[in-house]
Write an enzyme that holds these catalytic residues in place. Structure first.
Site, PDB file in Angstrom:
ATOM      1  N   GLU A  43      13.311  57.407-126.009  1.00 18.86           N
ATOM      2  CA  GLU A  43      14.111  57.610-124.813  1.00 18.86           C
ATOM      3  C   GLU A  43      14.619  56.256-124.340  1.00 18.86           C
ATOM      4  OE1 GLU A  43      14.151  59.614-120.347  1.00 18.86           O
ATOM      5  OE2 GLU A  43      12.223  59.219-121.312  1.00 18.86           O
ATOM      6  N   GLU A  68      13.055  50.656-121.423  1.00 19.47           N
ATOM      7  CA  GLU A  68      13.498  50.483-120.037  1.00 19.47           C
ATOM      8  C   GLU A  68      13.642  48.986-119.754  1.00 19.47           C
ATOM      9  OE1 GLU A  68      14.932  50.460-116.681  1.00 19.47           O
ATOM     10  OE2 GLU A  68      14.517  52.494-117.408  1.00 19.47           O
ATOM     11  N   ASP A 118      23.141  55.460-116.394  1.00 15.56           N
ATOM     12  CA  ASP A 118      24.097  54.881-115.447  1.00 15.56           C
ATOM     13  C   ASP A 118      25.512  55.249-115.888  1.00 15.56           C
ATOM     14  OD1 ASP A 118      25.770  53.179-113.922  1.00 15.56           O
ATOM     15  OD2 ASP A 118      24.163  51.694-113.758  1.00 15.56           O
ATOM     16  N   LYS A 122      33.701  52.587-113.562  1.00 15.75           N
ATOM     17  CA  LYS A 122      34.931  51.820-113.706  1.00 15.75           C
ATOM     18  C   LYS A 122      35.311  51.699-115.186  1.00 15.75           C
ATOM     19  CE  LYS A 122      34.307  49.172-109.462  1.00 15.75           C
ATOM     20  NZ  LYS A 122      34.183  47.826-108.844  1.00 15.75           N
ATOM     21  N   ASP A 154      23.996  64.696-114.627  1.00 13.94           N
ATOM     22  CA  ASP A 154      24.600  65.524-113.582  1.00 13.94           C
ATOM     23  C   ASP A 154      26.038  65.095-113.331  1.00 13.94           C
ATOM     24  OD1 ASP A 154      23.591  63.008-112.482  1.00 13.94           O
ATOM     25  OD2 ASP A 154      24.349  63.789-110.579  1.00 13.94           O
ATOM     26  N   THR A 193      13.473  65.519-116.002  1.00 13.64           N
ATOM     27  CA  THR A 193      13.220  64.167-115.526  1.00 13.64           C
ATOM     28  C   THR A 193      13.112  64.187-113.998  1.00 13.64           C
ATOM     29  OG1 THR A 193      15.519  63.514-115.119  1.00 13.64           O
ATOM     30  CG2 THR A 193      14.737  63.382-117.392  1.00 13.64           C
ATOM     31  N   GLU A 194      12.779  63.037-113.414  1.00 13.77           N
ATOM     32  CA  GLU A 194      12.744  62.942-111.959  1.00 13.77           C
ATOM     33  C   GLU A 194      14.108  63.268-111.358  1.00 13.77           C
ATOM     34  OE1 GLU A 194       9.586  59.892-113.322  1.00 13.77           O
ATOM     35  OE2 GLU A 194      11.595  60.467-113.959  1.00 13.77           O
ATOM     36  N   TYR A 195      15.153  62.676-111.947  1.00 17.92           N
ATOM     37  CA  TYR A 195      16.505  62.910-111.432  1.00 17.92           C
ATOM     38  C   TYR A 195      16.919  64.366-111.604  1.00 17.92           C
ATOM     39  CZ  TYR A 195      17.575  57.960-110.706  1.00 17.92           C
ATOM     40  OH  TYR A 195      17.589  56.659-110.245  1.00 17.92           O
ATOM     41  N   GLU A 196      16.540  64.950-112.724  1.00 20.72           N
ATOM     42  CA  GLU A 196      16.903  66.344-112.978  1.00 20.72           C
ATOM     43  C   GLU A 196      16.290  67.266-111.932  1.00 20.72           C
ATOM     44  OE1 GLU A 196      16.903  69.515-116.731  1.00 20.72           O
ATOM     45  OE2 GLU A 196      16.133  67.474-116.970  1.00 20.72           O
TER      46      GLU A 196
END
Length: 213
Positions: A43, A68, A118, A122, A154, A193-196
């Site tokens: 990952e 990471e 991320d 731009k 997302d 995931t946490e964000y999911e």
């Protein structure tokens, strides 16, 4: 958003047996690190580690490596892991993804996960996106023939960009959806995931694609 510095994060990482300090020393020999012949899944941009820790616990027959670049983020995953029963099939790298070719030999990795990367919205920053042709070429150099890339986000504009990037880079798009949690096939076995959890809890649709090298 600026990341908050976590005091002592690098010291914690340096002491952890789960964090590989000199990954270049193991290029081509990662199976010796894990002491088995199991396939390697990776990952990139693993954040605080929820996804990877759950995957490793669910699939002891697979070796997992989390990459990471931010020590202040990775330390949270290390702290979580060291508070659990031993999970021998997981290791972490505190390096940017641009350096992957230094650490892994050709065809050493079987699968790559990109979760809520991320978006770099731009246009001038497009090459920094982890699904850009630049990064896809990097993945090709370490993935096995037939190796899989899975991407969740997302961010719909980033997802649409990624679909085009995958096609333009000569990868085969196996499947994709703009509503993962509403897709009975692609949501099977999904680990969030946490964000999911956060975004889906707010009613936002989650996009996912799977592509093969």
């Amino acid at each position: 958003m600026r990341l908050r510095n976590v005091r002592g994060a690098r010291e914690v990482l340096a002491k952890s047996a789960y964090v590989i300090a000199e990954p270049e020393m193991h290029k081509g020999n990662w199976k010796k690190v894990f002491e088995n012949e199991n396939p390697i899944h990776m990952e990139i941009g693993m954040g605080k580690g929820k996804f990877l820790l759950e995957q490793a616990a669910l699939h002891p027959e697979i070796n997992y490596i989390g990459v990471e670049m931010y020590a202040s983020v990775l330390v949270r995953a290390v702290q979580k892991l060291e508070g659990l029963p031993e999970i021998p099939n997981i290791r972490f790298l505190n390096f940017p993804a641009e350096q992957l070719e230094k650490f892994f030999a050709p065809e050493e990795v079987e699968k790559i996960y990109l979760n809520f990367s991320d978006p770099w919205p731009k246009a001038r920053h497009a090459k920094r996106r982890l699904t850009s042709p630049v990064f896809l070429k990097r993945y090709e150099k370490i993935l096995k023939r037939g190796g899989i890339l899975e991407f969740k986000t997302d961010n719909k504009p980033l997802f649409e960009y990624s679909l085009e990037s995958v096609k333009e880079s000569g990868w085969e798009l196996l499947a994709y959806t703009f509503d993962l949690h509403g897709d009975k096939v692609m949501s099977q076995g999904n680990v969030m995931t946490e964000y999911e959890q956060k975004f889906s809890g707010q009613g936002q649709a989650i996009c996912k694609l799977a592509a093969v090298r």
